[in-house]
Scaffold this motif. Structure first.
Motif, PDB file in Angstrom:
ATOM      1  N   LYS A 141       0.836  -1.205   0.000  1.00 25.48           N
ATOM      2  CA  LYS A 141       0.000   0.000   0.000  1.00 25.48           C
ATOM      3  C   LYS A 141       0.869   1.253   0.000  1.00 25.48           C
ATOM      4  CE  LYS A 141      -4.208  -1.479   2.397  1.00 25.48           C
ATOM      5  NZ  LYS A 141      -4.991  -1.276   3.639  1.00 25.48           N
ATOM      6  N   LEU A 142       1.939   1.222   0.792  1.00 25.76           N
ATOM      7  CA  LEU A 142       2.843   2.379   0.845  1.00 25.76           C
ATOM      8  C   LEU A 142       3.523   2.605  -0.499  1.00 25.76           C
ATOM      9  CD1 LEU A 142       4.453   1.845   4.368  1.00 25.76           C
ATOM     10  CD2 LEU A 142       2.717   3.522   3.725  1.00 25.76           C
ATOM     11  N   LYS A 143       3.967   1.525  -1.143  1.00 26.09           N
ATOM     12  CA  LYS A 143       4.592   1.654  -2.473  1.00 26.09           C
ATOM     13  C   LYS A 143       3.591   2.177  -3.495  1.00 26.09           C
ATOM     14  CE  LYS A 143       8.347  -1.637  -2.068  1.00 26.09           C
ATOM     15  NZ  LYS A 143       8.962  -2.868  -2.560  1.00 26.09           N
ATOM     16  N   LEU A 144       2.345   1.724  -3.416  1.00 25.27           N
ATOM     17  CA  LEU A 144       1.312   2.216  -4.323  1.00 25.27           C
ATOM     18  C   LEU A 144       1.093   3.709  -4.118  1.00 25.27           C
ATOM     19  CD1 LEU A 144      -0.968   1.824  -6.390  1.00 25.27           C
ATOM     20  CD2 LEU A 144      -2.467   1.211  -4.472  1.00 25.27           C
ATOM     21  N   LYS A 145       1.034   4.140  -2.863  1.00 30.26           N
ATOM     22  CA  LYS A 145       0.833   5.562  -2.568  1.00 30.26           C
ATOM     23  C   LYS A 145       1.988   6.397  -3.129  1.00 30.26           C
ATOM     24  CE  LYS A 145      -1.380   6.784   1.169  1.00 30.26           C
ATOM     25  NZ  LYS A 145      -1.733   7.048   2.563  1.00 30.26           N
ATOM     26  N   GLU A 146       3.229   5.888  -2.969  1.00 27.38           N
ATOM     27  CA  GLU A 146       4.393   6.586  -3.523  1.00 27.38           C
ATOM     28  C   GLU A 146       4.321   6.650  -5.051  1.00 27.38           C
ATOM     29  OE1 GLU A 146       7.828   4.491  -2.092  1.00 27.38           O
ATOM     30  OE2 GLU A 146       7.447   5.071  -0.011  1.00 27.38           O
ATOM     31  N   ALA A 147       3.940   5.544  -5.680  1.00 28.12           N
ATOM     32  CA  ALA A 147       3.844   5.496  -7.144  1.00 28.12           C
ATOM     33  C   ALA A 147       2.750   6.444  -7.643  1.00 28.12           C
ATOM     34  CB  ALA A 147       3.569   4.073  -7.610  1.00 28.12           C
ATOM     35  N   GLU A 148       1.631   6.498  -6.934  1.00 25.85           N
ATOM     36  CA  GLU A 148       0.551   7.417  -7.334  1.00 25.85           C
ATOM     37  C   GLU A 148       0.986   8.867  -7.199  1.00 25.85           C
ATOM     38  OE1 GLU A 148      -2.566   5.929  -4.785  1.00 25.85           O
ATOM     39  OE2 GLU A 148      -3.425   4.720  -6.397  1.00 25.85           O
ATOM     40  N   ALA A 149       1.746   9.188  -6.144  1.00 27.38           N
ATOM     41  CA  ALA A 149       2.246  10.555  -5.970  1.00 27.38           C
ATOM     42  C   ALA A 149       3.220  10.907  -7.092  1.00 27.38           C
ATOM     43  CB  ALA A 149       2.930  10.696  -4.611  1.00 27.38           C
ATOM     44  N   GLU A 150       4.084   9.969  -7.443  1.00 35.79           N
ATOM     45  CA  GLU A 150       5.028  10.193  -8.537  1.00 35.79           C
ATOM     46  C   GLU A 150       4.286  10.356  -9.863  1.00 35.79           C
ATOM     47  OE1 GLU A 150       8.762   7.936 -10.699  1.00 35.79           O
ATOM     48  OE2 GLU A 150       8.240   7.387  -8.643  1.00 35.79           O
ATOM     49  N   LEU A 151       3.270   9.532 -10.082  1.00 34.42           N
ATOM     50  CA  LEU A 151       2.465   9.638 -11.301  1.00 34.42           C
ATOM     51  C   LEU A 151       1.794  11.001 -11.377  1.00 34.42           C
ATOM     52  CD1 LEU A 151       1.135   8.445 -13.841  1.00 34.42           C
ATOM     53  CD2 LEU A 151      -0.647   7.505 -12.345  1.00 34.42           C
ATOM     54  N   ASP A 152       1.308  11.499 -10.252  1.00 29.66           N
ATOM     55  CA  ASP A 152       0.653  12.811 -10.215  1.00 29.66           C
ATOM     56  C   ASP A 152       1.636  13.910 -10.619  1.00 29.66           C
ATOM     57  OD1 ASP A 152      -1.615  14.489  -9.632  1.00 29.66           O
ATOM     58  OD2 ASP A 152      -0.558  15.112  -7.804  1.00 29.66           O
ATOM     59  N   VAL A 153       2.851  13.849 -10.104  1.00 30.53           N
ATOM     60  CA  VAL A 153       3.876  14.853 -10.439  1.00 30.53           C
ATOM     61  C   VAL A 153       4.205  14.787 -11.930  1.00 30.53           C
ATOM     62  CG1 VAL A 153       6.318  15.474 -10.092  1.00 30.53           C
ATOM     63  CG2 VAL A 153       4.862  14.968  -8.122  1.00 30.53           C
ATOM     64  N   VAL A 154       4.416  13.589 -12.440  1.00 27.62           N
ATOM     65  CA  VAL A 154       4.779  13.414 -13.852  1.00 27.62           C
ATOM     66  C   VAL A 154       3.609  13.832 -14.752  1.00 27.62           C
ATOM     67  CG1 VAL A 154       5.365  11.677 -15.595  1.00 27.62           C
ATOM     68  CG2 VAL A 154       6.491  11.639 -13.365  1.00 27.62           C
ATOM     69  N   SER A 155       2.383  13.535 -14.344  1.00 31.06           N
ATOM     70  CA  SER A 155       1.210  13.928 -15.141  1.00 31.06           C
ATOM     71  C   SER A 155       1.095  15.440 -15.233  1.00 31.06           C
ATOM     72  CB  SER A 155      -0.066  13.337 -14.535  1.00 31.06           C
ATOM     73  OG  SER A 155      -0.055  11.932 -14.630  1.00 31.06           O
ATOM     74  N   ARG A 156       1.357  16.135 -14.116  1.00 27.97           N
ATOM     75  CA  ARG A 156       1.321  17.603 -14.143  1.00 27.97           C
ATOM     76  C   ARG A 156       2.397  18.160 -15.068  1.00 27.97           C
ATOM     77  NH1 ARG A 156       2.060  18.965  -8.482  1.00 27.97           N
ATOM     78  NH2 ARG A 156       1.504  16.892  -7.808  1.00 27.97           N
ATOM     79  N   LYS A 157       3.591  17.571 -15.007  1.00 30.60           N
ATOM     80  CA  LYS A 157       4.682  18.017 -15.886  1.00 30.60           C
ATOM     81  C   LYS A 157       4.320  17.775 -17.350  1.00 30.60           C
ATOM     82  CE  LYS A 157       8.574  17.468 -12.714  1.00 30.60           C
ATOM     83  NZ  LYS A 157       9.822  16.734 -12.437  1.00 30.60           N
ATOM     84  N   LEU A 158       3.672  16.649 -17.633  1.00 30.08           N
ATOM     85  CA  LEU A 158       3.255  16.324 -18.992  1.00 30.08           C
ATOM     86  C   LEU A 158       2.228  17.337 -19.492  1.00 30.08           C
ATOM     87  CD1 LEU A 158       3.238  14.483 -21.465  1.00 30.08           C
ATOM     88  CD2 LEU A 158       1.527  13.062 -20.296  1.00 30.08           C
ATOM     89  N   ARG A 159       1.254  17.672 -18.639  1.00 33.45           N
ATOM     90  CA  ARG A 159       0.239  18.662 -19.049  1.00 33.45           C
ATOM     91  C   ARG A 159       0.878  20.006 -19.372  1.00 33.45           C
ATOM     92  NH1 ARG A 159      -2.882  16.045 -15.242  1.00 33.45           N
ATOM     93  NH2 ARG A 159      -2.391  17.482 -13.565  1.00 33.45           N
ATOM     94  N   VAL A 160       1.836  20.432 -18.524  1.00 36.31           N
ATOM     95  CA  VAL A 160       2.530  21.705 -18.769  1.00 36.31           C
ATOM     96  C   VAL A 160       3.301  21.624 -20.083  1.00 36.31           C
ATOM     97  CG1 VAL A 160       4.391  23.221 -17.942  1.00 36.31           C
ATOM     98  CG2 VAL A 160       2.653  22.382 -16.341  1.00 36.31           C
ATOM     99  N   ALA A 161       3.979  20.515 -20.316  1.00 36.07           N
ATOM    100  CA  ALA A 161       4.745  20.358 -21.552  1.00 36.07           C
ATOM    101  C   ALA A 161       3.811  20.356 -22.765  1.00 36.07           C
ATOM    102  CB  ALA A 161       5.555  19.064 -21.505  1.00 36.07           C
ATOM    103  N   GLU A 162       2.655  19.700 -22.678  1.00 40.06           N
ATOM    104  CA  GLU A 162       1.697  19.678 -23.779  1.00 40.06           C
ATOM    105  C   GLU A 162       1.139  21.067 -24.039  1.00 40.06           C
ATOM    106  OE1 GLU A 162      -1.025  16.710 -22.330  1.00 40.06           O
ATOM    107  OE2 GLU A 162      -0.084  15.117 -23.499  1.00 40.06           O
TER     108      GLU A 162
END
Length: 129
Positions: free
Chosen positions: A99-120
């Protein structure tokens, strides 16, 4: 929790903890409260000391729902509940790191998704005449 009565043990001078009489007085006198307590039990935070105390019962052939049913259907249900909480505790402990690893992965995905939106957005703005 219910405090056991000290009863005479099998050997002279030996005392053993007996929960049955105490449980009858404290737990079984109000079946509705007992049921509410079981339903609202905090299974997410069972102390290790409690798990250690019930382990010998879980491992005992006498603490089997089918065997207990011969004496009491109500006690069979309580036996099943205790076994389920014991099993849940061990499964929850095994799952917690995942569960902790999933939470970390979701937080990382959120950061990368925001960066992707800005880049797009930057790409779209740069490609507009």
């Amino acid at each position: 929790g219910v405090q056991p009565l000290k009863k005479t043990g099998d050997r002279p001078g030996e005392k053993r903890e007996d929960y049955w009489e105490a449980a009858q007085k404290e737990l079984l006198r109000d079946p509705k409260k007992l049921l509410d307590d079981l339903i609202n039990f905090d299974k997410e935070n069972i102390p290790e000391a409690t798990i250690k105390k019930i382990k010998p019962f879980i491992e005992s052939g006498d603490f089997d729902p089918a065997a207990i049913r011969k004496s009491s259907v109500a006690c069979e249900a309580i036996c099943m509940w205790v076994r389920a909480m014991y099993k849940y505790h061990h499964i929850a402990r095994a799952v917690e790191p995942k569960k902790l690893k999933l939470k970390e992965a979701e937080a990382e995905l959120d950061v990368v998704s925001r960066k992707l939106r800005v880049a797009e957005e930057n790409l779209d703005a740069a490609s507009m005449p």
